[in-house]
Design an enzyme around this catalytic site. Structure first.
Site, PDB file in Angstrom:
ATOM      1  N   TYR A 108      -1.856  -0.237  10.701  1.00 21.08           N
ATOM      2  CA  TYR A 108      -2.018  -0.730   9.329  1.00 21.08           C
ATOM      3  C   TYR A 108      -0.791  -0.369   8.489  1.00 21.08           C
ATOM      4  O   TYR A 108      -0.245  -1.206   7.759  1.00 21.08           O
ATOM      5  CB  TYR A 108      -3.290  -0.146   8.719  1.00 21.08           C
TER       6      TYR A 108
ATOM      7  N   SER B  33       0.865  -1.187   0.000  1.00 17.53           N
ATOM      8  CA  SER B  33       0.000   0.000   0.000  1.00 17.53           C
ATOM      9  C   SER B  33       0.896   1.230   0.000  1.00 17.53           C
ATOM     10  O   SER B  33       2.038   1.173   0.497  1.00 17.53           O
ATOM     11  CB  SER B  33      -0.871   0.024   1.265  1.00 17.53           C
TER      12      SER B  33
HETATM   13  N1  LIG Z   1      -8.906  -0.712  -1.077  1.00 15.20           N
HETATM   14  C1  LIG Z   1      -7.884   0.121  -0.903  1.00 15.20           C
HETATM   15  O1  LIG Z   1      -8.053   1.339  -0.933  1.00 15.20           O
HETATM   16  C2  LIG Z   1      -6.497  -0.432  -0.713  1.00 15.20           C
HETATM   17  C3  LIG Z   1      -5.435   0.481  -0.745  1.00 15.20           C
HETATM   18  C4  LIG Z   1      -4.138   0.015  -0.576  1.00 15.20           C
HETATM   19  C5  LIG Z   1      -3.907  -1.339  -0.377  1.00 15.20           C
HETATM   20  N2  LIG Z   1      -4.981  -2.193  -0.336  1.00 15.20           N
HETATM   21  C6  LIG Z   1      -4.665  -3.601  -0.100  1.00 15.20           C
HETATM   22  O2  LIG Z   1      -5.284  -4.376  -1.112  1.00 15.20           O
HETATM   23  C7  LIG Z   1      -5.537  -5.684  -0.604  1.00 15.20           C
HETATM   24  C8  LIG Z   1      -6.963  -6.078  -0.937  1.00 15.20           C
HETATM   25  O3  LIG Z   1      -7.799  -5.094  -0.427  1.00 15.20           O
HETATM   26  P1  LIG Z   1      -9.269  -4.823  -1.016  1.00 15.20           P
HETATM   27  O4  LIG Z   1      -9.387  -3.356  -1.149  1.00 15.20           O
HETATM   28  O5  LIG Z   1      -9.557  -5.698  -2.176  1.00 15.20           O
HETATM   29  O6  LIG Z   1     -10.104  -5.242   0.280  1.00 15.20           O
HETATM   30  P2  LIG Z   1     -11.430  -6.127   0.474  1.00 15.20           P
HETATM   31  O7  LIG Z   1     -11.797  -5.949   1.897  1.00 15.20           O
HETATM   32  O8  LIG Z   1     -12.421  -5.790  -0.581  1.00 15.20           O
HETATM   33  O9  LIG Z   1     -10.868  -7.596   0.223  1.00 15.20           O
HETATM   34  C9  LIG Z   1     -10.007  -8.217   1.137  1.00 15.20           C
HETATM   35  C10 LIG Z   1     -10.344  -9.676   1.182  1.00 15.20           C
HETATM   36  O10 LIG Z   1      -9.455 -10.299   2.114  1.00 15.20           O
HETATM   37  C11 LIG Z   1     -10.196 -11.232   2.861  1.00 15.20           C
HETATM   38  N3  LIG Z   1      -9.585 -11.513   4.145  1.00 15.20           N
HETATM   39  C12 LIG Z   1      -9.424 -10.652   5.184  1.00 15.20           C
HETATM   40  N4  LIG Z   1      -8.918 -11.303   6.234  1.00 15.20           N
HETATM   41  C13 LIG Z   1      -8.750 -12.595   5.852  1.00 15.20           C
HETATM   42  C14 LIG Z   1      -8.275 -13.761   6.511  1.00 15.20           C
HETATM   43  N5  LIG Z   1      -7.888 -13.717   7.811  1.00 15.20           N
HETATM   44  N6  LIG Z   1      -8.213 -14.924   5.816  1.00 15.20           N
HETATM   45  C15 LIG Z   1      -8.628 -14.975   4.525  1.00 15.20           C
HETATM   46  N7  LIG Z   1      -9.106 -13.907   3.865  1.00 15.20           N
HETATM   47  C16 LIG Z   1      -9.159 -12.727   4.527  1.00 15.20           C
HETATM   48  C17 LIG Z   1     -11.567 -10.568   3.038  1.00 15.20           C
HETATM   49  O11 LIG Z   1     -12.575 -11.519   3.370  1.00 15.20           O
HETATM   50  C18 LIG Z   1     -11.769  -9.926   1.679  1.00 15.20           C
HETATM   51  O12 LIG Z   1     -12.459 -10.773   0.773  1.00 15.20           O
HETATM   52  C19 LIG Z   1      -5.223  -5.623   0.895  1.00 15.20           C
HETATM   53  O13 LIG Z   1      -3.931  -6.162   1.102  1.00 15.20           O
HETATM   54  C20 LIG Z   1      -5.210  -4.142   1.196  1.00 15.20           C
HETATM   55  O14 LIG Z   1      -4.379  -3.819   2.289  1.00 15.20           O
HETATM   56  C21 LIG Z   1      -6.255  -1.769  -0.504  1.00 15.20           C
END
Ligand SMILES: NC(=O)c1ccc[n+]([C@@H]2O[C@H](COP(=O)([O-])OP(=O)(O)OC[C@H]3O[C@@H](n4cnc5c(N)ncnc54)[C@H](O)[C@@H]3O)[C@@H](O)[C@H]2O)c1
Length: 243
Positions: free
Chosen positions: A144, A131
């Site tokens: 985080y 991120s």
């Molecule tokens: N959305 C943003 O703005 C953003 C920004 C920077 C980085 N990210 C990173 O992108 C990645 C995906 O994020 P996203 O935005 O798609 O989020 P999201 O919440 O839509 O998806 C995350 C998924 O991870 C799963 N998950 C969480 N804990 C878990 C566990 N213990 N075991 C198995 N599955 C688990 C959730 O059920 C979910 O389906 C993450 O690593 C997040 O840190 C997201």
């Protein structure tokens, strides 16, 4: 030739888009998530949905062995599952801190450790979802952001250690992405509309990235065209860290 992949956090958001892009690129995928919705991904032999918690000790080894048993090989691990926490430092408890590291960091290392010998066999690669919060300071998300800094360093360490064995390790660093992840954090804000406006103003392109834009970057880093790229943190952030 069919390629084999393991993707964590595959039920929705970025992970789901990664599974769809990988399928188009000819990969068979173990799509793993703690959320049962992951089963919506077609169980047709190409995508194998697995409901499992990445924090459980047995999950990484079982996922890697499942991929090898079903696909005969493992070419790609995408460490994507994570939880977000928007909380000022003084309100961040020990449990908050430990819980985020237990979900966002420890499993990524354990998945990598389980996958690396198989990836060496196939000269495959790992792509981690970091991120921008792991690259620069962003207020009110210290725990985080520390987990994402750890993912950045996991990427660099493994890239250097495993390059001689033919395994590449890279990461993407998204800015705000239009997924449930941010919606849920914003919904808890006192003024969600103002919070969204601040988020958008921090991104020079004036919008959030889409999950598919991040997925394309992940698939690019995994592709043979990226054979010369390892240890790179590729920002997909609409210019956020360039300001
Ligand atoms: N959305 C943003 O703005 C953003 C920004 C920077 C980085 N990210 C990173 O992108 C990645 C995906 O994020 P996203 O935005 O798609 O989020 P999201 O919440 O839509 O998806 C995350 C998924 O991870 C799963 N998950 C969480 N804990 C878990 C566990 N213990 N075991 C198995 N599955 C688990 C959730 O059920 C979910 O389906 C993450 O690593 C997040 O840190 C997201």
């Amino acid at each position: 030739m069919e390629l084999g992949a393991v993707v964590t956090g595959a039920a929705r958001g970025i992970g789901r888009s990664v599974v769809e892009r990988l399928r188009s690129a000819g990969y068979r995928v173990v799509a793993l998530d703690v959320a049962p919705e992951v089963k919506e991904l077609a169980e047709d032999g190409w995508i194998l949905p697995v409901v499992a918690d990445v924090t459980a000790d047995e999950t990484p080894g079982a996922a890697v062995e499942r991929a090898v048993a079903k696909f005969g090989r493992l070419d790609l691990l995408v460490n994507n599952a994570a939880r977000f926490l928007r909380r000022p430092a003084l309100e961040t408890s020990d449990d908050d801190f430990d819980g985020l590291f237990a979900t966002n960091v420890r499993p990524a290392f354990r998945f990598a450790r389980a996958a690396l010998p198989r990836l060496a066999d196939s000269r495959g690669c790992i792509v981690n979802t970091a991120s921008i919060s792991g690259l620069i300071g962003v207020p009110n998300q210290v725990a985080y952001a520390m987990t994402k800094g750890a993912i950045v360093q996991l990427t660099r360490q493994l890239a250097v250690e495993w390059a001689p064995r033919g395994v590449r390790v890279n990461a993407v660093a998204p800015g705000a992405v239009d997924t449930g992840f941010m919606d849920e954090a914003r919904a808890a804000d006192p003024d969600p509309a103002a919070s969204l406006a601040v988020t958008l103003s921090n991104h020079p392109i004036g919008r959030m990235s889409t999950p598919d834009e991040v997925a394309r970057a992940i698939v690019f880093l995994a592709a043979p065209e990226s054979a010369g790229i390892t240890g790179t943190i590729l920002s997909v952030d609409g210019g956020y860290v360039a300001r």
